[in-house]
Write a protein that holds these residues in place. Sequence first.
Motif, PDB file in Angstrom:
ATOM      1  N   TRP A  38       0.801  -1.211   0.000  1.00 26.85           N
ATOM      2  CA  TRP A  38       0.000   0.000   0.000  1.00 26.85           C
ATOM      3  C   TRP A  38       0.834   1.261   0.000  1.00 26.85           C
ATOM      4  O   TRP A  38       1.736   1.428   0.812  1.00 26.85           O
ATOM      5  N   THR A  39       0.493   2.142  -0.905  1.00 34.44           N
ATOM      6  CA  THR A  39       1.130   3.453  -0.954  1.00 34.44           C
ATOM      7  C   THR A  39       0.294   4.469  -0.198  1.00 34.44           C
ATOM      8  O   THR A  39       0.720   5.600  -0.020  1.00 34.44           O
ATOM      9  N   THR A  40      -0.890   4.043   0.232  1.00 39.67           N
ATOM     10  CA  THR A  40      -1.783   4.924   0.975  1.00 39.67           C
ATOM     11  C   THR A  40      -2.009   4.366   2.372  1.00 39.67           C
ATOM     12  O   THR A  40      -1.622   3.238   2.680  1.00 39.67           O
ATOM     13  N   LEU A 100      -8.209  18.613   5.983  1.00 40.15           N
ATOM     14  CA  LEU A 100      -8.937  19.461   5.035  1.00 40.15           C
ATOM     15  C   LEU A 100      -7.973  20.348   4.243  1.00 40.15           C
ATOM     16  O   LEU A 100      -8.158  20.545   3.038  1.00 40.15           O
ATOM     17  N   GLU A 101      -6.944  20.874   4.907  1.00 42.62           N
ATOM     18  CA  GLU A 101      -5.945  21.691   4.203  1.00 42.62           C
ATOM     19  C   GLU A 101      -5.233  20.894   3.123  1.00 42.62           C
ATOM     20  O   GLU A 101      -4.856  21.439   2.089  1.00 42.62           O
ATOM     21  N   ARG A 102      -5.050  19.594   3.348  1.00 39.67           N
ATOM     22  CA  ARG A 102      -4.364  18.738   2.375  1.00 39.67           C
ATOM     23  C   ARG A 102      -5.323  18.136   1.345  1.00 39.67           C
ATOM     24  O   ARG A 102      -4.903  17.421   0.446  1.00 39.67           O
ATOM     25  N   GLY A 103      -6.613  18.381   1.522  1.00 34.38           N
ATOM     26  CA  GLY A 103      -7.598  17.858   0.576  1.00 34.38           C
ATOM     27  C   GLY A 103      -7.781  16.351   0.660  1.00 34.38           C
ATOM     28  O   GLY A 103      -8.194  15.728  -0.318  1.00 34.38           O
ATOM     29  N   LEU A 104      -7.501  15.759   1.814  1.00 27.19           N
ATOM     30  CA  LEU A 104      -7.646  14.309   1.961  1.00 27.19           C
ATOM     31  C   LEU A 104      -9.108  13.941   2.218  1.00 27.19           C
ATOM     32  O   LEU A 104      -9.813  14.661   2.937  1.00 27.19           O
ATOM     33  N   PRO A 105      -9.566  12.819   1.675  1.00 25.89           N
ATOM     34  CA  PRO A 105     -10.908  12.347   2.012  1.00 25.89           C
ATOM     35  C   PRO A 105     -11.004  12.162   3.531  1.00 25.89           C
ATOM     36  O   PRO A 105     -10.174  11.479   4.135  1.00 25.89           O
ATOM     37  N   THR A 106     -11.993  12.805   4.133  1.00 31.08           N
ATOM     38  CA  THR A 106     -12.121  12.832   5.589  1.00 31.08           C
ATOM     39  C   THR A 106     -13.556  12.545   5.984  1.00 31.08           C
ATOM     40  O   THR A 106     -14.485  13.080   5.386  1.00 31.08           O
ATOM     41  N   GLY A 154      -5.217   8.687   2.449  1.00 27.18           N
ATOM     42  CA  GLY A 154      -4.351   9.395   1.517  1.00 27.18           C
ATOM     43  C   GLY A 154      -2.972   8.787   1.502  1.00 27.18           C
ATOM     44  O   GLY A 154      -2.731   7.727   2.111  1.00 27.18           O
ATOM     45  N   PRO A 155      -2.048   9.463   0.834  1.00 27.64           N
ATOM     46  CA  PRO A 155      -0.666   8.984   0.820  1.00 27.64           C
ATOM     47  C   PRO A 155      -0.142   8.847   2.253  1.00 27.64           C
ATOM     48  O   PRO A 155      -0.468   9.660   3.122  1.00 27.64           O
ATOM     49  N   LYS A 156       0.659   7.812   2.475  1.00 26.37           N
ATOM     50  CA  LYS A 156       1.142   7.522   3.830  1.00 26.37           C
ATOM     51  C   LYS A 156       1.733   8.755   4.513  1.00 26.37           C
ATOM     52  O   LYS A 156       1.411   9.057   5.662  1.00 26.37           O
ATOM     53  N   ASN A 157       2.614   9.449   3.820  1.00 29.62           N
ATOM     54  CA  ASN A 157       3.291  10.610   4.385  1.00 29.62           C
ATOM     55  C   ASN A 157       2.288  11.690   4.808  1.00 29.62           C
ATOM     56  O   ASN A 157       2.402  12.272   5.891  1.00 29.62           O
ATOM     57  N   ALA A 158       1.301  11.959   3.968  1.00 27.59           N
ATOM     58  CA  ALA A 158       0.308  12.987   4.280  1.00 27.59           C
ATOM     59  C   ALA A 158      -0.549  12.586   5.473  1.00 27.59           C
ATOM     60  O   ALA A 158      -0.830  13.409   6.354  1.00 27.59           O
ATOM     61  N   VAL A 159      -0.971  11.328   5.525  1.00 27.67           N
ATOM     62  CA  VAL A 159      -1.794  10.861   6.651  1.00 27.67           C
ATOM     63  C   VAL A 159      -0.987  10.919   7.944  1.00 27.67           C
ATOM     64  O   VAL A 159      -1.504  11.343   8.988  1.00 27.67           O
TER      65      VAL A 159
END
Length: 149
Positions: A16-18, A90-96, A133-138
């Motif tokens: 997984w990349t997410t 929300l700032e990163r636009g990730l599904p929340t 989202g992407p691992k780093n962003a999460v």
Amino acid sequence: METLPVEETTTSGPPWTTKIAVLLRDGLLPWQELNVTAFLASAVAAAVPELIGRPYEDADGTRYLAMIRQPVLVLTGSAEVLASARTRALERGLPTSLFTADLFATGGDTENRAAVRAVRGADLDLVGIAVHGPKNAVDKVVRGARMHP
């Protein structure tokens, strides 16, 4: 012929990349933790259908429903950690997805949406959020949280 996503077919280890993370507020009762986690994970699955794997089947040929095909990390944190995580997601636009304390007292989906709609985002009494989202962003979103015991 149906083709499987590349991440399912190219490696025998976790591909997984997410990342999917559910963040629960400290102090919830056990039934609340389970309920909130189930609702939040279902929201991520509904919003990102490619996260759903293929149906299962046992040796007798009995079929079972498909599940999310990657782990769901369950974390805990204070109300402040949840509020900060919501803002960062929300700032990163990730599904929340979110679950507020008010939803424990509502009678169903329509009432749940109305309860959330009645409160400004910064004032929501969050008891849980989930992000994908992407691992780093999460990892950045859930900074300050800890693994659920």
